[in-house]
Each structure stands twice: as C-alpha cells, then as structure tokens.
Scaffold this motif. Structure first.
Motif, PDB file in Angstrom:
ATOM      1  N   THR A 210      53.119  -5.645 -36.756  1.00  0.00           N
ATOM      2  CA  THR A 210      52.096  -5.412 -37.198  1.00  0.00           C
ATOM      3  C   THR A 210      51.139  -4.781 -35.711  1.00  0.00           C
ATOM      4  OG1 THR A 210      52.024  -7.031 -38.688  1.00  0.00           O
ATOM      5  CG2 THR A 210      49.730  -6.527 -37.911  1.00  0.00           C
ATOM      6  N   LYS A 211      50.307  -3.850 -35.867  1.00  0.00           N
ATOM      7  CA  LYS A 211      49.419  -3.637 -34.725  1.00  0.00           C
ATOM      8  C   LYS A 211      48.056  -3.655 -34.954  1.00  0.00           C
ATOM      9  CE  LYS A 211      53.101  -1.723 -32.906  1.00  0.00           C
ATOM     10  NZ  LYS A 211      53.738  -2.551 -31.674  1.00  0.00           N
ATOM     11  N   ASP A 212      47.401  -3.692 -36.203  1.00  0.00           N
ATOM     12  CA  ASP A 212      46.294  -3.728 -36.501  1.00  0.00           C
ATOM     13  C   ASP A 212      45.969  -5.165 -37.189  1.00  0.00           C
ATOM     14  OD1 ASP A 212      43.582  -3.773 -37.400  1.00  0.00           O
ATOM     15  OD2 ASP A 212      43.756  -1.975 -38.523  1.00  0.00           O
ATOM     16  N   PHE A 213      45.397  -6.139 -36.657  1.00  0.00           N
ATOM     17  CA  PHE A 213      45.076  -7.780 -37.074  1.00  0.00           C
ATOM     18  C   PHE A 213      43.634  -7.613 -37.887  1.00  0.00           C
ATOM     19  CE2 PHE A 213      48.687  -7.827 -34.237  1.00  0.00           C
ATOM     20  CZ  PHE A 213      49.428  -8.386 -34.830  1.00  0.00           C
ATOM     21  N   SER A 214      43.186  -6.656 -37.934  1.00  0.00           N
ATOM     22  CA  SER A 214      41.579  -6.817 -38.668  1.00  0.00           C
ATOM     23  C   SER A 214      41.494  -7.599 -39.729  1.00  0.00           C
ATOM     24  CB  SER A 214      41.111  -5.650 -38.783  1.00  0.00           C
ATOM     25  OG  SER A 214      41.790  -4.722 -39.510  1.00  0.00           O
ATOM     26  N   THR A 215      42.446  -7.425 -40.802  1.00  0.00           N
ATOM     27  CA  THR A 215      42.338  -8.136 -41.842  1.00  0.00           C
ATOM     28  C   THR A 215      42.564  -9.710 -41.833  1.00  0.00           C
ATOM     29  OG1 THR A 215      43.492  -6.381 -43.204  1.00  0.00           O
ATOM     30  CG2 THR A 215      43.320  -8.535 -44.221  1.00  0.00           C
ATOM     31  N   PHE A 216      43.599 -10.063 -40.949  1.00  0.00           N
ATOM     32  CA  PHE A 216      43.613 -11.434 -40.616  1.00  0.00           C
ATOM     33  C   PHE A 216      42.436 -12.118 -39.792  1.00  0.00           C
ATOM     34  CE2 PHE A 216      47.950  -9.783 -40.519  1.00  0.00           C
ATOM     35  CZ  PHE A 216      48.728 -10.481 -41.440  1.00  0.00           C
ATOM     36  N   ILE A 217      41.867 -11.302 -38.793  1.00  0.00           N
ATOM     37  CA  ILE A 217      40.748 -11.578 -38.149  1.00  0.00           C
ATOM     38  C   ILE A 217      39.436 -11.755 -38.864  1.00  0.00           C
ATOM     39  CG2 ILE A 217      39.199 -10.920 -36.413  1.00  0.00           C
ATOM     40  CD1 ILE A 217      41.723  -9.561 -34.925  1.00  0.00           C
ATOM     41  N   SER A 218      39.409 -11.031 -40.052  1.00  0.00           N
ATOM     42  CA  SER A 218      38.209 -11.100 -40.878  1.00  0.00           C
ATOM     43  C   SER A 218      38.304 -12.225 -41.297  1.00  0.00           C
ATOM     44  CB  SER A 218      38.198 -10.023 -42.059  1.00  0.00           C
ATOM     45  OG  SER A 218      37.896  -8.825 -41.357  1.00  0.00           O
ATOM     46  N   LYS A 219      39.314 -12.824 -42.049  1.00  0.00           N
ATOM     47  CA  LYS A 219      39.728 -14.226 -42.703  1.00  0.00           C
ATOM     48  C   LYS A 219      39.320 -15.330 -41.696  1.00  0.00           C
ATOM     49  CE  LYS A 219      42.912 -12.625 -46.030  1.00  0.00           C
ATOM     50  NZ  LYS A 219      44.404 -12.490 -46.447  1.00  0.00           N
ATOM     51  N   ILE A 220      39.916 -15.102 -40.348  1.00  0.00           N
ATOM     52  CA  ILE A 220      39.703 -16.274 -39.555  1.00  0.00           C
ATOM     53  C   ILE A 220      38.228 -16.286 -39.301  1.00  0.00           C
ATOM     54  CG2 ILE A 220      40.030 -16.714 -37.041  1.00  0.00           C
ATOM     55  CD1 ILE A 220      42.801 -15.472 -37.286  1.00  0.00           C
ATOM     56  N   LYS A 221      37.552 -15.494 -39.063  1.00  0.00           N
ATOM     57  CA  LYS A 221      36.097 -15.392 -38.875  1.00  0.00           C
ATOM     58  C   LYS A 221      35.424 -16.163 -40.054  1.00  0.00           C
ATOM     59  CE  LYS A 221      33.891 -11.958 -36.786  1.00  0.00           C
ATOM     60  NZ  LYS A 221      33.506 -10.813 -36.467  1.00  0.00           N
ATOM     61  N   GLN A 222      35.750 -15.718 -41.167  1.00  0.00           N
ATOM     62  CA  GLN A 222      35.029 -16.532 -42.268  1.00  0.00           C
ATOM     63  C   GLN A 222      35.594 -18.125 -42.346  1.00  0.00           C
ATOM     64  OE1 GLN A 222      36.599 -14.669 -45.903  1.00  0.00           O
ATOM     65  NE2 GLN A 222      35.677 -12.729 -45.475  1.00  0.00           N
ATOM     66  N   ALA A 223      36.868 -18.545 -41.627  1.00  0.00           N
ATOM     67  CA  ALA A 223      37.108 -20.020 -41.720  1.00  0.00           C
ATOM     68  C   ALA A 223      36.464 -20.720 -40.642  1.00  0.00           C
ATOM     69  CB  ALA A 223      38.459 -20.000 -41.282  1.00  0.00           C
ATOM     70  N   ASN A 224      35.755 -20.029 -39.667  1.00  0.00           N
ATOM     71  CA  ASN A 224      34.957 -20.431 -38.550  1.00  0.00           C
ATOM     72  C   ASN A 224      35.471 -21.508 -37.732  1.00  0.00           C
ATOM     73  OD1 ASN A 224      32.591 -20.542 -37.138  1.00  0.00           O
ATOM     74  ND2 ASN A 224      31.471 -21.729 -38.197  1.00  0.00           N
ATOM     75  N   PRO A 225      36.956 -21.277 -37.283  1.00  0.00           N
ATOM     76  CA  PRO A 225      37.468 -22.432 -36.784  1.00  0.00           C
ATOM     77  C   PRO A 225      36.853 -22.906 -35.315  1.00  0.00           C
ATOM     78  CG  PRO A 225      38.670 -20.399 -36.342  1.00  0.00           C
ATOM     79  CD  PRO A 225      37.681 -19.996 -37.250  1.00  0.00           C
ATOM     80  N   ASP A 226      37.406 -24.033 -35.180  1.00  0.00           N
ATOM     81  CA  ASP A 226      36.882 -24.588 -33.501  1.00  0.00           C
ATOM     82  C   ASP A 226      37.823 -23.984 -32.425  1.00  0.00           C
ATOM     83  OD1 ASP A 226      35.097 -26.264 -34.730  1.00  0.00           O
ATOM     84  OD2 ASP A 226      36.624 -27.898 -34.916  1.00  0.00           O
ATOM     85  N   ALA A 227      38.970 -23.558 -33.017  1.00  0.00           N
ATOM     86  CA  ALA A 227      40.108 -22.799 -32.037  1.00  0.00           C
ATOM     87  C   ALA A 227      40.965 -22.146 -33.040  1.00  0.00           C
ATOM     88  CB  ALA A 227      40.922 -23.709 -31.171  1.00  0.00           C
ATOM     89  N   VAL A 228      41.914 -21.244 -32.257  1.00  0.00           N
ATOM     90  CA  VAL A 228      42.931 -20.305 -33.263  1.00  0.00           C
ATOM     91  C   VAL A 228      44.099 -20.709 -32.415  1.00  0.00           C
ATOM     92  CG1 VAL A 228      43.792 -18.182 -33.547  1.00  0.00           C
ATOM     93  CG2 VAL A 228      41.193 -18.473 -33.588  1.00  0.00           C
TER      94      VAL A 228
END
Length: 380
Positions: A210-228
């Motif tokens: 995988t080179k483009d992680f934009s789909t995963f990153i969009s979901k991570i931003k929606q989850a609004n985590p304290d850390a990754v």
C-alpha cells in the motif's frame, strides 16, 4: 550521541565479554562457528547491517579477551523467508556452523526455526519478535531462542503504558496484515487495551504494498483518537506518518521496536515524529556499564550510533558463549539445554539481564524512546 570519556579497546572487551565461566573453560572448547542470516540489501538492510556489524565486533572482542577463535559466516537473505531457509541449509550442510545467531526479521526466522528444528541446530535471534518464532505448536522448540522480547510482550507493555503513563482513552490502530511482526504486536495491544480500559476506536490493516493511506486516514480522523498506534517497520512507518501529518493528524503516534531506524530513512522529516515514541530493548543514553561501553566502541568502529538491533546482536555472542561454556561442549543438545537455564545479569549484557521463560522468551525490562528535536531520547 557524543561522549567525552575515552574508552580503550581492552576496556571495552573486558566490560562486554566478561561473562564466560573462565578462560580455561573457553579455550578448552573447539572454536565455534556462528552463522548470520539477515537483510544486507533491500528495505530492511538497516537492520541487517547493524546486526552483522555488531556480531562481527562481538566475535572479535570475545576472541581478544579469551584467546578463542570464533568465526562468523554471513548471508544476505533480503528479508525473504525462502532465501533464508536456503541460507540456513548452506550454513548447516556446507559451513558446519555451531549455531545460528539470527535470522534478523520475523518472517525469515519463522521459516528457519522450522528447518533448524529438524537438525537441532541452536538458533538465537537478536531481533525476531514474532510469538510463533520459538513455538512448535503449543510447546517451544528445544533449539530456538531470542534476545529481544516477543510481540505479545511488547504489545501488552505498550497498552499498559497507554493507560498508566500517557492516559490515552481512545487509540487508533493501523497495522500491516502481511507482517507477522505487525499483526502480532497489534493483536496483543488490542487485547490488553481492553483490559486497561483504553478504547480502540479504529482497528484496520493494510497490504504491504500500500502506498496511499488516505482511506485509512479519513477513518482515523473520524475516530478522533488521542493517539495512533502504528506497529510496523521503519520504512512503512515513515511513509504513513508523513501522510498522517500532511492530512492534519496531530495526535501522538507510537510503535514498537520496529520503529528503531525511522530517523535514518532518507528524506525523513524529523518534525513529523516530534514527541512520538516506541519501545526499545536497550538504553542508548546510558552513562555507564555495558551499554555505554558498547555504544562508544561501536561509534568508534563504524562511525554511527548503534541501534537497538546492534546491541541485541552483540548480546547473542555473549549469551551463546555463556551457554557453550556452561555445557562445556558445542554439542547441539547440550548447548540447547544450557541456553534454557542461562541467566544473564545486567553487567553482562548490552540490552539488560534476563532469564528465559518456558517458551524461550527473555523476561526483561523495556525502555520507551521518545523522539525530540530530531533525536532519540530514552524516556526517564
């Protein structure tokens, strides 16, 4: 890291290899030959080169201290499991090695462990952390050991630290589904996080290419985590972290020992990793003892500060010779039995003292390394 104290080669050797049962026990044993299997080219070559360098240094130091004639044989597996098995077969059939002080990466190590078990060849990896590496089903291989902690140990430790040290309440986990190392650490983290009351609001895996992680990153931003939590090797970590930061994710990012080397990746923006952290098997900021002596000697020999993988590789020679001396033999069965009972003290090892549990995993302390101002700093 720069130190003003000057350490002689003799002092380094005396400090780092003083673990034998005495010179007579060492010199009575026929000169052992140790095998290396690791990536000296390709994406994981930073690991392999560090391990090879430290292993060669440890052999030279031990020989100078004890008058032995230990030799090493080195093969480049490019982190490919099939190549690693072929290399093991050469080490066993052609080179007649006493023991294999590797493989470096978990994927290669899993394949070599299975092959070596048929011949009872002692295998002591500095860095293969996959839980299954030492295991033949539900019991441990008689001949397979490691210096690093296993994935479950690291994942569990990080989950506990997420709660106790950092008070993370909501963590996103992104891991590599094609890496035994990455999946193992991620699974252990998730299981312990639940026990600690840390919510894993995002838990997904990507393919190794995988080179483009934009789909995963969009979901991570929606989850609004304290850390990754990003448990993968340094090349992937740098790419993903850059995309996370470029997308506006400012939360702390952390990982396990596969991160060691992120600052050495060509073109890395060290600012992306400010206040990020990972686990490490040794404290390169030590101001005394075997770790300090090792760092100073390695810097003098190779012109660079050694990674954790180099430190663990140095310890493979120390620990294997400790077992051989205890066994008073290079017979595989006797050496393996001695390894099971080996006890390593803090003043004998670069990466700290330990004993083995029933699955041949070391029980030892871990360190947290934080990245500040473009430098690795061991957290106090």
């Amino acid at each position: 890291m720069k130190f003003k104290t000057i350490v002689t080669a003799g002092a380094v050797a005396a400090m780092l290899v003083g673990c034998s049962n005495g010179n007579s026990a060492t010199t009575d044993i026929k000169a052992p030959k140790f095998g290396f299997i690791g990536p000296l080219s390709g994406e994981a070559s930073q690991y392999g080169s560090a391990v090879k360098n430290a292993m060669k240094m440890a052999i030279n130091d031990y020989n100078k201290k004890h008058g032995t004639k230990i030799t090493g044989v080195y093969y480049d597996d490019k982190a490919d499991p099939t190549t690693a098995v072929n290399d093991y077969n050469k080490l066993y059939n052609d080179d007649k090695v006493t023991a294999v002080l590797s493989p470096v990466t978990t994927g290669s190590a899993l394949s070599v462990a299975s092959a070596a078990s048929k011949n009872n060849t002692p295998v002591l990896s500095p860095s293969a952390s996959g839980d299954k590496f030492t295991m033949n089903g539900k019991t441990a291989y008689k001949n397979v050991f490691r210096i690093c902690t296993n994935d479950s140990y690291a994942g569990t430790y990080l989950a506990k630290q997420s709660k106790a040290k950092y008070d993370f309440k909501n963590v996103a986990v992104l891991y590599n589904k094609e890496s035994d190392y990455s999946t193992g650490v991620a699974a252990a983290y998730k299981a312990e996080a639940k026990k600690q009351g840390v919510n894993v609001s995002f838990y997904e895996a990507y393919n190794a290419n995988t080179k483009d992680f934009s789909t995963f990153i969009s979901k991570i931003k929606q989850a609004n985590p304290d850390a990754v939590f990003l448990p993968d090797y340094y090349e992937s970590v740098v790419s993903i972290t850059k995309q996370l930061r470029d997308s506006g994710v400012k939360a702390p990012i952390f990982g396990a020992d596969g991160w060691d080397g992120v600052l050495g990746v060509k073109g890395v923006n060290t600012a992306d990793f400010e206040n990020c952290f990972f686990t490490s098997g040794y404290n390169k900021d030590a101001t005394g003892g075997p770790t300090y002596e090792f760092v100073k000697a390695y810097e003098k020999e190779y012109g660079t500060t050694p990674s954790m993988f180099a430190g663990m590789a140095y310890d493979t020679v120390t620990v294997m010779m400790k077992a051989i001396n205890k066994a008073k033999s290079t017979d595989p069965e006797k050496v393996n039995a001695a390894l099971e009972k080996v006890k390593v003290s803090d003043d004998e090892a670069v990466c700290g003292g330990f004993t083995y549990d029933k699955n041949h995993n070391p029980v030892k302390e871990l360190n947290i390394v934080t990245i500040k101002n473009g430098q690795y700093v061991t957290a106090k």
